[in-house]
Design an enzyme around this catalytic site. Structure first.
Site, mmCIF file in Angstrom:
data_model
loop_
_atom_site.group_PDB
_atom_site.id
_atom_site.type_symbol
_atom_site.label_atom_id
_atom_site.label_comp_id
_atom_site.label_asym_id
_atom_site.label_seq_id
_atom_site.Cartn_x
_atom_site.Cartn_y
_atom_site.Cartn_z
ATOM 1 N N CYS A 42 42.900 40.897 42.886
ATOM 2 C CA CYS A 42 41.651 41.413 42.308
ATOM 3 C C CYS A 42 40.498 41.389 43.310
ATOM 4 O O CYS A 42 39.511 42.089 43.110
ATOM 5 C CB CYS A 42 41.300 40.688 41.027
ATOM 6 N N GLU A 69 37.992 36.334 34.341
ATOM 7 C CA GLU A 69 38.088 36.771 35.738
ATOM 8 C C GLU A 69 38.734 38.160 35.689
ATOM 9 O O GLU A 69 39.932 38.282 35.516
ATOM 10 C CB GLU A 69 38.918 35.742 36.511
HETATM 11 C C1 SIN Z 1 43.455 37.287 41.726
HETATM 12 O O1 SIN Z 1 43.829 38.312 42.253
HETATM 13 O O2 SIN Z 1 43.277 37.240 40.485
HETATM 14 C C2 SIN Z 1 43.176 36.011 42.478
HETATM 15 C C3 SIN Z 1 43.125 36.196 43.926
HETATM 16 C C4 SIN Z 1 42.814 34.947 44.694
HETATM 17 O O3 SIN Z 1 42.917 33.820 44.208
HETATM 18 O O4 SIN Z 1 42.443 35.101 45.855
#
Ligand code: SIN
Length: 504
Positions: free
Chosen positions: A309, A275
């Site tokens: 992210c 991810e």
């Molecule tokens: C992340 O920023 O890696 C995860 C964000 C989310 O679970 O919404």
């Protein structure tokens, strides 16, 4: 390795005391093979409060020896754990979920202290993390295989699901509880055992979660956490990459590191869930509900101060509604309260560290030098501390600017005016990344046209809050592969074995 029943290693140079209802959730040792232990060479890693940069705790700074010991433990524990009936594994996970909820306040305080997010968000993250544990507790009992109609007489054919084996989880600092839960809960539900390295900035939340997992009944060796500094992280992860007993790597973090893990795990052909970075477009069409679009952007962009992210990184607004949207957005962003997690009114906390603020500042400076205009913010906030940056709105952003090409990971909203749907979709897709995209529109034909054409794993349509335990979270292109959450999130930890019985 020394066993302890409680923490030590809390140096507490932080002016503000961290008071937990359960003091033993602040742990200064790591959990390997059912023991709370130090690094063998006695090295320690300081944990800082990003609001003040004060050191308030420390954990072991481990290397190859501890990484290997963790795999030894996880490998030894695997046969017994995979043999535990799924319903029993589910009950253990349910107890873990209950304990996490019961200690929401303490865990929220730990998250906020080591990561910096406002306390309300820290508490919210605990609930979010627990939702994944609960979901996978339920999914554990549904890892069904298939009975396949045989094409020939006298045979029975089956496809069984079995756990992949030892899983190595490498987790990020931005959601120290949720990312642990989203990786470890499905692994345990599937019958896998785990070695985990939490981010060097935020090891404490993961240690507390593991303590609760132990209390919930996760047996010794099934879950192992190795803490390590940025300088020694590669030493730990390299051991896991090289060890053929580790059958899967799950990682959330940057695309360059994800590519490195993919290359380095090729020799042992591990499964991977990656991810990785994003560069999310947020598009406002001229038939959108503008107030709803502003609301959606505030939620999507400023969650965790933009250190997410899936945070919108490029904001495209159609010409006819551009000025109205910017005016409403500027009023909302200008009213955001920035402050430490200890301030109950704070909506935006400090960034994680000085490197993060340096990058944000560089992006804003570069945008201004290339012709963007700052409407709100645009500067550091030294009166609050070294790691604060003002929520910022830029207009006149374009594709030459670093804030458009790279993920800023901070509270900066660069707005670009666009004219046509075809142009904006082409521009939105013109990036190597493909994690999340958002758009606001009302024409139903446009909605389906745009949703079909966007090259991302997640699409928010008139919605800024996408993630949920029941939804498949993950990217396409250089944002990675694999899915977390949902039924797909369990499948990533299972492999299919075909059985064919003849002579019947
Ligand atoms: C992340 O920023 O890696 C995860 C964000 C989310 O679970 O919404």
């Amino acid at each position: 390795m020394t066993s302890i029943s409680h923490i030590d290693g809390v140096t507490n140079g932080d002016a503000q005391a961290l008071t937990l209802q359960r003091g033993d959730l602040l742990l200064g040792r790591q959990w390997i093979g059912g023991e709370w232990c130090e690094a063998r060479d006695g090295q320690r890693l300081d944990v800082q409060n990003p609001a003040t940069d004060a050191v308030f705790a420390s954990v072991p700074d481990s290397g190859a020896d501890e990484a290997r010991a963790a795999v030894d433990a996880a490998h030894a524990a695997f046969p017994a754990w995979r043999a535990v009936p799924a319903k029993q594994r589910a009950q253990i996970l349910k107890r873990w979920n209950d304990l996490v909820i019961a200690h929401q306040e303490d865990l929220g305080c730990l998250i906020s202290r080591e990561q910096g997010k406002p306390l309300a968000e820290g508490r919210g993250e605990v609930a979010y993390a627990a939702s994944y544990i609960e979901w996978f507790a339920e999914e554990a009992t549904r890892a069904n295989g298939d009975v396949i109609p045989s094409p020939v007489a006298g045979r029975r054919m089956f496809a069984l699901k079995e756990p992949v084996g030892v899983v190595a989880a490498v987790t990020p600092w931005n959601f120290p509880a949720a990312m642990i839960a989203r990786k470890i809960a499905p692994a345990l539900a599937a019958g896998c055992t785990v070695v985990c390295k939490p981010a060097e900035d935020t090891p404490l939340t993961s240690l507390a979660l593991v303590k609760l997992a132990e209390e919930a009944g996760v047996p010794a060796g099934v879950l192992n956490i190795v803490t390590a500094s940025r300088a020694r992280a590669a030493e730990v992860v390299d051991v896991w990459l090289d060890d053929p007993r580790v059958r899967k790597i799950t990682f959330t973090g940057s695309t360059p590191v994800g590519k490195h893990l993919a290359r380095r795990s090729a020799d042992t052909l591990k499964r991977l869930s990656l991810e990785l970075g994003g560069n999310a477009p947020f598009i406002v069409f001229d038939d959108a509900d503008i107030d709803a679009a502003v609301d959606g952007l505030m939620v999507a962009k400023f969650r965790n101060g933009g250190q997410t992210c899936v945070s919108p990184n490029r904001i495209f607004v159609q010409s006819r509604v551009h000025d109205t949207f910017v005016e409403k957005l500027a009023a909302r962003v200008g009213a955001l309260k920035v402050g430490p997690a200890s301030d109950p009114a704070a909506q935006i906390g400090p960034m994680i560290n000085a490197r993060a603020v340096d990058k944000i500042e560089r992006h804003v400076r570069d945008a201004v030098e290339r012709g963007a205009r700052v409407i709100v913010g645009g500067t550091r906030l030294p009166a609050l501390g070294a790691n604060y940056f003002a929520p910022t709105v830029l207009v006149g952003a374009d594709s030459r600017m670093a804030c458009i090409c790279e993920e800023t990971f901070g509270p900066v909203v660069p707005v670009t005016r666009f004219e046509t749907e075809a142009d904006v979709v082409a521009t939105a897709n013109d990036t190597p990344f493909g994690l999340a995209a958002y758009f606001y529109a009302s024409d139903v034909r446009r909605i389906w046209r745009v949703a079909d054409t966007l090259q991302t794993g997640l699409v928010g349509i008139n919605e800024g809050a996408l993630a949920a335990e029941a939804a498949p979270f993950g990217g396409v292109k250089e944002s990675g592969y694999g899915r977390e959450g949902s039924v797909h999130g369990l499948d990533d930890y299972l492999q299919t074995k075909y059985l064919c019985q003849g002579q019947l």
